[in-house]
Design a protein around this motif. Structure first.
Motif, PDB file in Angstrom:
ATOM      1  N   LYS A  61       0.825  -1.205   0.000  1.00 26.15           N
ATOM      2  CA  LYS A  61       0.000   0.000   0.000  1.00 26.15           C
ATOM      3  C   LYS A  61       0.855   1.249   0.000  1.00 26.15           C
ATOM      4  CE  LYS A  61      -3.987  -2.102   2.304  1.00 26.15           C
ATOM      5  NZ  LYS A  61      -4.872  -2.078   3.495  1.00 26.15           N
ATOM      6  N   SER A  62       1.972   1.190   0.718  1.00 23.40           N
ATOM      7  CA  SER A  62       2.894   2.322   0.722  1.00 23.40           C
ATOM      8  C   SER A  62       3.807   2.228  -0.501  1.00 23.40           C
ATOM      9  CB  SER A  62       3.751   2.312   1.999  1.00 23.40           C
ATOM     10  OG  SER A  62       4.758   3.293   1.933  1.00 23.40           O
ATOM     11  N   CYS A  63       3.997   3.332  -1.161  1.00 24.44           N
ATOM     12  CA  CYS A  63       4.836   3.342  -2.362  1.00 24.44           C
ATOM     13  C   CYS A  63       6.265   3.773  -2.048  1.00 24.44           C
ATOM     14  CB  CYS A  63       4.229   4.261  -3.426  1.00 24.44           C
ATOM     15  SG  CYS A  63       4.036   5.972  -2.881  1.00 24.44           S
ATOM     16  N   LYS A  64       6.652   3.708  -0.768  1.00 19.67           N
ATOM     17  CA  LYS A  64       7.994   4.115  -0.374  1.00 19.67           C
ATOM     18  C   LYS A  64       8.970   2.960  -0.535  1.00 19.67           C
ATOM     19  CE  LYS A  64       6.288   7.403   3.088  1.00 19.67           C
ATOM     20  NZ  LYS A  64       6.312   7.759   4.537  1.00 19.67           N
ATOM     21  N   THR A  67       9.568   0.676   2.438  1.00 22.28           N
ATOM     22  CA  THR A  67       8.566  -0.368   2.679  1.00 22.28           C
ATOM     23  C   THR A  67       8.855  -1.576   1.810  1.00 22.28           C
ATOM     24  OG1 THR A  67       6.897   1.310   3.212  1.00 22.28           O
ATOM     25  CG2 THR A  67       6.107  -0.899   2.651  1.00 22.28           C
ATOM     26  N   TRP A  68       9.208  -1.344   0.559  1.00 20.32           N
ATOM     27  CA  TRP A  68       9.556  -2.459  -0.320  1.00 20.32           C
ATOM     28  C   TRP A  68      10.771  -3.207   0.225  1.00 20.32           C
ATOM     29  CZ3 TRP A  68       9.744   1.219  -5.171  1.00 20.32           C
ATOM     30  CH2 TRP A  68       8.455   1.735  -5.398  1.00 20.32           C
ATOM     31  N   PRO A 105      10.524   3.210  11.136  1.00 21.11           N
ATOM     32  CA  PRO A 105       9.601   4.338  11.077  1.00 21.11           C
ATOM     33  C   PRO A 105       9.426   4.963  12.459  1.00 21.11           C
ATOM     34  CG  PRO A 105       8.716   2.426   9.934  1.00 21.11           C
ATOM     35  CD  PRO A 105       9.911   1.952  10.687  1.00 21.11           C
ATOM     36  N   ASP A 242       5.635   8.260  11.340  1.00 20.85           N
ATOM     37  CA  ASP A 242       5.618   7.720   9.981  1.00 20.85           C
ATOM     38  C   ASP A 242       4.468   6.760   9.709  1.00 20.85           C
ATOM     39  OD1 ASP A 242       7.907   9.133   9.364  1.00 20.85           O
ATOM     40  OD2 ASP A 242       9.246   7.528  10.045  1.00 20.85           O
ATOM     41  N   TYR A 243       3.649   6.465  10.705  1.00 18.15           N
ATOM     42  CA  TYR A 243       2.556   5.513  10.505  1.00 18.15           C
ATOM     43  C   TYR A 243       1.256   6.262  10.205  1.00 18.15           C
ATOM     44  CZ  TYR A 243       5.692   1.962  12.356  1.00 18.15           C
ATOM     45  OH  TYR A 243       6.757   1.113  12.547  1.00 18.15           O
ATOM     46  N   ARG A 244       0.400   5.625   9.445  1.00 15.67           N
ATOM     47  CA  ARG A 244      -0.854   6.265   9.039  1.00 15.67           C
ATOM     48  C   ARG A 244      -1.895   6.241  10.143  1.00 15.67           C
ATOM     49  NH1 ARG A 244      -3.045   3.480   3.934  1.00 15.67           N
ATOM     50  NH2 ARG A 244      -2.453   1.630   5.130  1.00 15.67           N
TER      51      ARG A 244
END
Length: 288
Positions: A61-64, A67-68, A105, A242-244
């Motif tokens: 979901k995160s495009c950072k 995260t990958w 994060p 950094d968390y949603r």
């Protein structure tokens, strides 16, 4: 030895192997199963390749890239394991996406006022389930005051909570270690009050857990997480970090940060103090 063809079965075989070695792999299991479902979707991926890993990592979901990279770090263990069964397996590099693999994060650090407001806000939870309100209030207070992990708190049994001595027995904590946690008298009094309310609400409960919901059901981590996030939304809070979303484990980070700040103010060298160690708790009675 025959090897499974589906990636879902291969991942389960790996998880079973690691768990027999003593690893829980709760989060890792969820992420690896996500990879397996992705790889099985069209049935064309018979080998683990860098291209497959790259495509799956970018479905997060995160495009950072960080995260990958965390996904790659988890998948590397499975890839190294699967290399024994398929020599053509490609083990992804740690820096596949050029991002630091161990970036952590930033968590949300709750202020004292936020913790108190959160505990008061538990009265806004479902009115037809009054024990849920009291249980969440007691849990949030305990987590903030002791830095317990949420899994350790919800798994406490009645025999683990010694309200006479003011001591908790945490069994099978991180690394399968057990420890004793001393409570401040105000914390002990709050838990004693909660236990009386709990027993009046569910007098015939056969569950041996200390924290219960209505109808005598044991509390789950997911239920506490949902309660926290729903209350934070009602309060109009946005997470700092950094968390949603707000996370229950940030209570533990909050405890550590407050302990360190308190030591600085007292002029106590942190390296010489046991206060900032989660296993040697000092409590914050004002939360109760």
């Amino acid at each position: 030895m025959s090897t499974p063809h589906r990636w879902v079965d291969r991942v389960e075989k790996y998880l079973d192997y690691r768990r027999k070695c003593g690893f829980a792999l709760t989060t890792h299991g969820m992420i690896l199963r996500s990879f397996a479902r992705f790889a099985d979707r069209d049935g064309s991926h018979t080998r683990l390749t860098i291209a497959l890993v790259t495509a799956w990592s970018k479905t997060a979901k995160s495009c950072k890239p960080v995260t990958w990279t965390r996904r790659v770090q988890i998948l590397r263990g499975f890839a190294q394991y699967w290399l024994r069964f398929d020599p053509m397996t490609e083990v992804p590099m740690r820096d596949l996406f050029g991002s630091a693999p161990y970036h952590r994060p930033m968590p949300h650090i709750f202020s004292d006022g936020e913790v108190i407001a959160l505990m008061k806000a538990t009265r806004q939870l479902s009115s037809n389930r009054p024990l849920r309100q009291k249980t969440c209030r007691a849990l949030f207070g305990l987590l903030a005051a002791t830095g317990l992990r949420i899994g350790e708190a919800v798994n406490l049994k009645r025999l683990d909570v010694d309200l006479k001595a003011g001591v908790l027995t945490v069994r099978e904590g991180k690394g399968h270690k057990s420890r004793l946690v001393a409570l401040h008298p105000s914390n002990t009094a709050a838990l004693r009050t909660y236990s009386r309310l709990r027993d009046r609400s569910v007098p015939d409960s056969r569950c041996d857990r200390f924290f219960l919901f209505d109808h005598g059901r044991p509390v789950s981590k997911e239920a506490v997480r949902y309660a926290l996030q729903s209350l934070c939304r009602r309060l109009g809070w946005h997470p700092r970090g950094d968390y949603r979303r707000h996370r229950v484990q940030d209570m533990r980070h909050t405890y550590i940060v407050h302990s360190i700040v308190r030591l600085y103010r007292q002029g106590t060298p942190i390296d010489e103090s046991e206060e900032c160690q989660p296993e040697n708790h000092r409590v914050i009675p004002r939360y109760f």
